[in-house]
Design an enzyme around this catalytic site. Structure first.
Site, PDB file in Angstrom:
ATOM      1  N   GLN A 115       0.859  -1.247  -0.108  1.00  0.00           N
ATOM      2  CA  GLN A 115      -0.102   0.030  -0.068  1.00  0.00           C
ATOM      3  C   GLN A 115       0.983   1.241  -0.063  1.00  0.00           C
ATOM      4  O   GLN A 115       0.448   2.193  -0.653  1.00  0.00           O
ATOM      5  CB  GLN A 115      -0.919  -0.158   1.178  1.00  0.00           C
ATOM      6  CG  GLN A 115      -1.921  -1.192   1.058  1.00  0.00           C
ATOM      7  CD  GLN A 115      -2.615  -1.430   2.497  1.00  0.00           C
ATOM      8  OE1 GLN A 115      -2.325  -0.696   3.617  1.00  0.00           O
ATOM      9  NE2 GLN A 115      -3.514  -2.298   2.571  1.00  0.00           N
ATOM     10  N   ALA A 349      -0.763  -0.884  19.501  1.00  0.00           N
ATOM     11  CA  ALA A 349      -1.038  -2.127  18.836  1.00  0.00           C
ATOM     12  C   ALA A 349      -2.836  -1.990  18.534  1.00  0.00           C
ATOM     13  O   ALA A 349      -3.378  -1.621  19.516  1.00  0.00           O
ATOM     14  CB  ALA A 349      -0.782  -3.183  19.653  1.00  0.00           C
ATOM     15  N   GLU A 403      -2.132   5.428  10.505  1.00  0.00           N
ATOM     16  CA  GLU A 403      -3.309   4.859  10.471  1.00  0.00           C
ATOM     17  C   GLU A 403      -4.077   5.710  11.749  1.00  0.00           C
ATOM     18  O   GLU A 403      -3.177   5.423  12.805  1.00  0.00           O
ATOM     19  CB  GLU A 403      -3.666   3.635  10.534  1.00  0.00           C
ATOM     20  CG  GLU A 403      -3.179   2.693   9.186  1.00  0.00           C
ATOM     21  CD  GLU A 403      -3.653   1.277   9.315  1.00  0.00           C
ATOM     22  OE1 GLU A 403      -3.979   0.701  10.473  1.00  0.00           O
ATOM     23  OE2 GLU A 403      -3.476   0.595   8.056  1.00  0.00           O
ATOM     24  N   TYR A 406      -8.349   2.734  15.572  1.00  0.00           N
ATOM     25  CA  TYR A 406      -9.347   1.916  15.156  1.00  0.00           C
ATOM     26  C   TYR A 406     -10.475   2.094  16.093  1.00  0.00           C
ATOM     27  O   TYR A 406     -11.773   2.171  15.695  1.00  0.00           O
ATOM     28  CB  TYR A 406      -8.946   0.594  15.086  1.00  0.00           C
ATOM     29  CG  TYR A 406      -8.132   0.247  13.914  1.00  0.00           C
ATOM     30  CD1 TYR A 406      -7.599   1.136  12.904  1.00  0.00           C
ATOM     31  CD2 TYR A 406      -7.614  -1.164  13.733  1.00  0.00           C
ATOM     32  CE1 TYR A 406      -7.000   0.875  11.941  1.00  0.00           C
ATOM     33  CE2 TYR A 406      -7.052  -1.607  12.660  1.00  0.00           C
ATOM     34  CZ  TYR A 406      -6.686  -0.646  11.559  1.00  0.00           C
ATOM     35  OH  TYR A 406      -5.835  -0.752  10.650  1.00  0.00           O
TER      36      TYR A 406
END
Length: 510
Positions: A115, A349, A403, A406
């Site tokens: 990616q 993590a 990122e 989440y």
């Protein structure tokens, strides 16, 4: 795997050193992925790619290095094809890495499903593929700049690297003795440092090093550092009841096999004094169960630093949870000016042990207070506030991958202020007047079934000297909702489930 020659040509492998997908059966199929192939490295050797009778005809056709993060390739000569994804089993996703100071001849490098990827100061015969973000800095034979062009690959290409110093390496001399070679500082360089002759630099006899083992206490290691010895950390987990203090200029701290430092009682694992020229490489910093304010601090005063002898942080990785429960407010603080960061991954993590919004707590992966800091191959993921805060003047970042967290539990729990959703992944402080960023991406995937948004992925002052080149955002999973409203400062389109797995680009800002 590391060769022990003075030259990469002194250790030769006829075959391959392969990293393949991990294949996990599901109810309907088998998913073969490289998305959790972490914590490995390849350095200082030559690979003549040859098929092995023990492998399939597909897997024997290349040197496979299907990895995602914390898996550097340095000072390697590959004769034949090298593939950065394992295309022999599907869907074969891979996600990020760095190659530096290497030569590829007699074949091509296949990026495949990577990616994003970063290549620095290498010689490339041929490169193929690109997904969202591929950055080349000082590479001979790199593909031309094409980021943001309709139908083109997402390539960001810089002809040279502004300031570099290759990683120290352990080798054996002609009499069989161990030495550590320290390459010289380079400016505006291109190509592998050894492509046209031996790398410039100096050697340090192994007798000038304290060779540490996990059974050695922090006080024993500190005593050696206080004596002015360099430090070689052998593999294993080091439980620290004291902060490791690097007090002498030009100290080399070299890890073999990614030794892991774990602090007790909320300590900092390591602190580098304002001395200059310290070289730290090949180490994992794990957070302990009691919150540490910082895991690694480079320098104590933001105004101190030496352009001719910068501190160097290479192949250094931070882990907040995942292996064991851990907490750290900030992983890395860089106070020393002119510091060079080269392949740093700060990972809160998203899977593993001790993972959850209130379990592995970490606000920020990197804070830069020093001036003229240069970062190559910067990966910072899942911190709960801004991933990177850049306060120093004259900074340069060449490749950034991020990122956002989440498992954000609600929008109200993730607000920079009452009118700003979420936190920018990369924040340049309002006082900064000079900064350059190249090839920088931020992705989102909010997995709690809630519509979570971030207003901007990047935030910076609107000043002529603060410039960004080739920025992007990506919404990672169309089965979820939420997204990133803008790429930077209200500019750029949104990344939501209306355009999943597609880069939303800003070619230049302002």
């Amino acid at each position: 795997m590391a060769g022990l020659g003075a030259s990469p040509h002194d250790v030769v492998i006829n075959g391959a050193v392969d990293v393949f997908n991990q294949c996990v059966p599901t109810t309907s199929t088998t998913n073969c992925l490289a998305l959790t192939n972490f914590w490995r490295s390849l350095s200082n050797l030559t690979i003549n790619v040859m098929a092995s009778p023990s492998l399939s005809s597909c897997q024997g056709g290349a040197e496979f290095w299907a990895t995602s993060q914390a898996a550097p390739v340095r000072r390697v000569d590959v004769n034949g094809t090298m593939s950065l994804d394992d295309y022999c089993t599907t869907p074969s996703y891979s996600s990020g890495g760095e190659i530096a100071d290497s030569v590829f001849s007699g074949g091509k490098v296949v990026s495949g499903s990577q990616q994003q990827f970063f290549v620095r100061n290498s010689n490339i015969d041929s490169w193929s593929n690109g997904v969202w973000n591929q950055v080349f800095s000082g590479d001979v034979g790199a593909p031309p700049q094409s980021f943001g062009q309709p139908g083109a690959q997402p390539y960001t290409t810089l002809a040279s690297s502004p300031v570099t110093q290759e990683e120290p390496l352990l080798y054996t001399d002609s009499s069989g003795g161990y030495q550590v070679f320290v390459p010289s500082l380079q400016h505006n360089s291109a190509g592998a440092s050894w492509a046209n002759g031996p790398t410039a630099g100096t050697s340090i006899p192994i007798g000038h090093f304290f060779i540490a083992h996990p059974s050695d206490s922090a006080s024993v290691i500190n005593a050696a550092l206080s004596r002015g010895q360099n430090l070689l950390l052998t593999p294993g987990i080091y439980s620290l009841d004291q902060t490791l203090d690097v007090k002498h200029a030009n100290t080399v701290v070299l890890g073999l096999g990614f030794p892991t430092l774990v602090p007790a009682n909320g300590l900092e694992s390591m602190q580098v004094a304002d001395v200059g020229g310290v070289k730290l490489s090949g180490v994992i910093f794990d957070a302990g169960t009691q919150n540490s304010r910082v895991l690694l601090k480079v320098g104590t005063k933001a105004s101190v630093g030496r352009a001719g002898t910068p501190d160097l942080v290479q192949d250094v990785f931070f882990r907040i949870g995942g292996a064991t429960p851990g907490r750290a407010t900030t992983s890395l603080v860089v106070n020393s000016s002119y510091t060079i960061l080269d392949d740093v991954w700060s990972w809160r993590a998203d899977h593993g042990n001790g993972v959850g919004w209130t379990q592995n707590v970490s606000h920020t992966g990197l804070v830069v207070n020093g001036n003229h800091v240069t970062a190559y191959g910067l990966f910072v993921e899942h911190s709960e506030k801004s991933q990177v805060i850049w306060n120093g003047q004259g900074g340069t970042v060449i490749f950034f991958q991020n990122e956002m967290p989440y498992e954000v539990p609600s929008q109200s729990a993730w607000m920079e202020n009452p009118t700003t959703d979420g936190y920018p992944a990369f924040r340049v402080a309002s006082k900064v007047t000079s900064f350059q960023g190249y090839g920088m991406g931020s992705y989102c995937y909010f997995n709690q079934g809630l519509a979570i948004f971030a207003t901007n992925a990047f935030q910076a002052p609107d000043k002529p000297g603060v410039q960004f080149h080739d920025l992007l955002t990506v919404f990672l999973n169309k089965a979820t909702t939420g997204g990133i409203d803008h790429v930077i400062n209200g500019a750029g389109g949104s990344a939501t489930n209306a355009n999943p797995d597609v880069g939303v680009d800003v070619v230049s800002y302002p």
